[in-house]
Enzyme design. Structure first.
Site, PDB file in Angstrom:
ATOM      1  N   GLY A  15      -3.025  -9.363  14.114  1.00  0.00           N
ATOM      2  CA  GLY A  15      -3.814  -8.135  14.259  1.00  0.00           C
ATOM      3  C   GLY A  15      -4.912  -8.055  13.233  1.00  0.00           C
ATOM      4  O   GLY A  15      -5.204  -6.998  12.667  1.00  0.00           O
ATOM      5  N   ILE A  24      -6.201  -2.407   7.797  1.00  0.00           N
ATOM      6  CA  ILE A  24      -5.524  -3.029   6.639  1.00  0.00           C
ATOM      7  C   ILE A  24      -5.675  -4.542   6.704  1.00  0.00           C
ATOM      8  O   ILE A  24      -5.974  -5.204   5.712  1.00  0.00           O
ATOM      9  CB  ILE A  24      -3.999  -2.746   6.612  1.00  0.00           C
ATOM     10  CG1 ILE A  24      -3.691  -1.269   6.755  1.00  0.00           C
ATOM     11  CG2 ILE A  24      -3.359  -3.278   5.341  1.00  0.00           C
ATOM     12  CD1 ILE A  24      -2.200  -0.985   6.915  1.00  0.00           C
ATOM     13  N   ALA A  25      -5.450  -5.088   7.909  1.00  0.00           N
ATOM     14  CA  ALA A  25      -5.429  -6.556   8.062  1.00  0.00           C
ATOM     15  C   ALA A  25      -6.755  -7.184   7.647  1.00  0.00           C
ATOM     16  O   ALA A  25      -6.779  -8.244   7.024  1.00  0.00           O
ATOM     17  CB  ALA A  25      -5.090  -6.921   9.500  1.00  0.00           C
ATOM     18  N   LYS A  50       7.446   2.813  14.530  1.00  0.00           N
ATOM     19  CA  LYS A  50       7.494   2.096  13.244  1.00  0.00           C
ATOM     20  C   LYS A  50       8.937   1.964  12.731  1.00  0.00           C
ATOM     21  O   LYS A  50       9.312   0.945  12.151  1.00  0.00           O
ATOM     22  CB  LYS A  50       6.635   2.806  12.182  1.00  0.00           C
ATOM     23  CG  LYS A  50       5.143   2.809  12.454  1.00  0.00           C
ATOM     24  CD  LYS A  50       4.558   1.439  12.748  1.00  0.00           C
ATOM     25  CE  LYS A  50       4.255   0.603  11.546  1.00  0.00           C
ATOM     26  NZ  LYS A  50       3.553  -0.661  11.885  1.00  0.00           N
TER      27      LYS A  50
END
Length: 322
Positions: A12, A17-18, A167
């Site tokens: 991803g 964030i990635a 999550k």
């Protein structure tokens, strides 16, 4: 250069964030194999290919969370895998299809591939404080939350909190899988993330700041806790580079009121018209103390909220998103 010669995979990779994890890994000398949904979509790839070191050490792969074996090519020969790919939405029509399946099945898909790939020594999974804070009875201001706290899936379902449910379930299956297969896995649980964007599009957590500037209070909460995306990315990389890293790491800033956030933004950008909120703080939100000693021990220092807010708004203006 900590990562010289090491090959890692980031799933991803075009996400908020990635993208920062990829940037940091490249700066530290790693060779990065990044999975994206569509390698021909410039909105997904252009900002990654422009990173320093990308020409020499970044390779993009197409992968789909729900497609078996879809990650094999990207993970083959990697020393470590960062699994960050998971949908982030709070408003959904079909929670199972839109959130839960990609989060849970996608995690198992990636972990299964890691298990079959003998070169992979450690897996770092991006979870969320959403998998920590939803509990019955609800958390109180005097509660001190640490890595031993888990959200309760039945409470998430009852309250139709589909993102926290996705999550929580994904982290639960990941931990069970790692336990059953003797896998070295570290989990990072960030709070609401703000800070500058590398990707060209607005992501969910930064949109909260855009809403606040426009006078909305997106969750009708009195309290919010934010953490800087650069700190979260560093926590991921430190979780790889610290041999003793293990278990979960919560990374989140202190609870602050929506009024404090708006006052800070007005002070930083007097020309920015920040409307007053209607329906001020109808719900408290989660106002408890979050213990972040564990992540600080990895060597992560926290960016001040004021700096994060400033850099977020500058970034939003530069990208014409505000």
């Amino acid at each position: 250069m900590n990562g010289g010669g090491k090959v890692v995979c980031v799933t991803g990779a075009s996400g908020y964030i990635a993208s920062w994890i990829v940037k940091l890994l490249l700066l530290r000398g790693y060779t990065v194999r990044a999975t994206v949904q569509n390698p021909t979509d410039t909105a997904e790839t252009e900002h990654l290919l422009a990173l320093e070191g990308a020409k020499e050490r970044l390779k993009l792969f197409k992968a789909d969370l729900l497609e078996d074996c879809s990650f094999e090519q990207a993970i083959e020969g990697c020393d470590a895998v960062f699994h960050t790919a998971s949908p982030v939405k709070f408003i959904v029509t079909d929670p199972q299809t839109e959130l839960i399946d990609p989060a849970v099945k996608g995690t198992l898909n990636v972990l299964n591939t890691c298990k079959k790939t003998s070169s992979v020594k450690r897996v770092i999974v991006t979870s969320s404080t959403a998998a920590v804070l939803v509990r019955q009875p609800p958390l109180e201001p005097n509660d001190v939350v640490d890595e031993t706290f888990f959200s309760d899936p039945s409470v998430c379902m009852e309250r139709k909190l589909w993102y926290p449910l996705s999550k929580t379930l994904a982290e639960n299956v990941a931990c069970q899988f790692a336990k059953d297969n003797g896998m070295d896995m570290v989990v990072i649980n960030p709070g609401f993330i703000i800070g500058p964007l590398l990707q060209p599009t607005l992501n969910f957590s930064v949109e909260i700041i855009v809403d606040m500037v426009k006078g909305k209070n997106p969750f009708n909460c009195r309290y919010y806790s934010f953490v800087d995306v650069r700190d979260v990315a560093l926590a991921h990389v430190k979780a790889l580079e610290t041999p003793s890293a293990n278990g979960r790491y919560i990374i989140s800033g202190p609870s602050v009121t929506i009024n404090h956030i708006k006052e800070t933004m007005r002070e930083l950008f007097p020309k920015l018209c920040i409307d007053d909120t209607n329906g001020e703080g109808l719900m408290d939100g989660v106002n408890c103390t979050i213990c972040v000693d564990k992540v600080k021990n990895l060597g992560v220092e926290f960016t001040l909220l004021k700096s994060s807010l400033r850099d977020t708004i500058i970034s939003l203006k530069e990208k014409w998103l505000l």
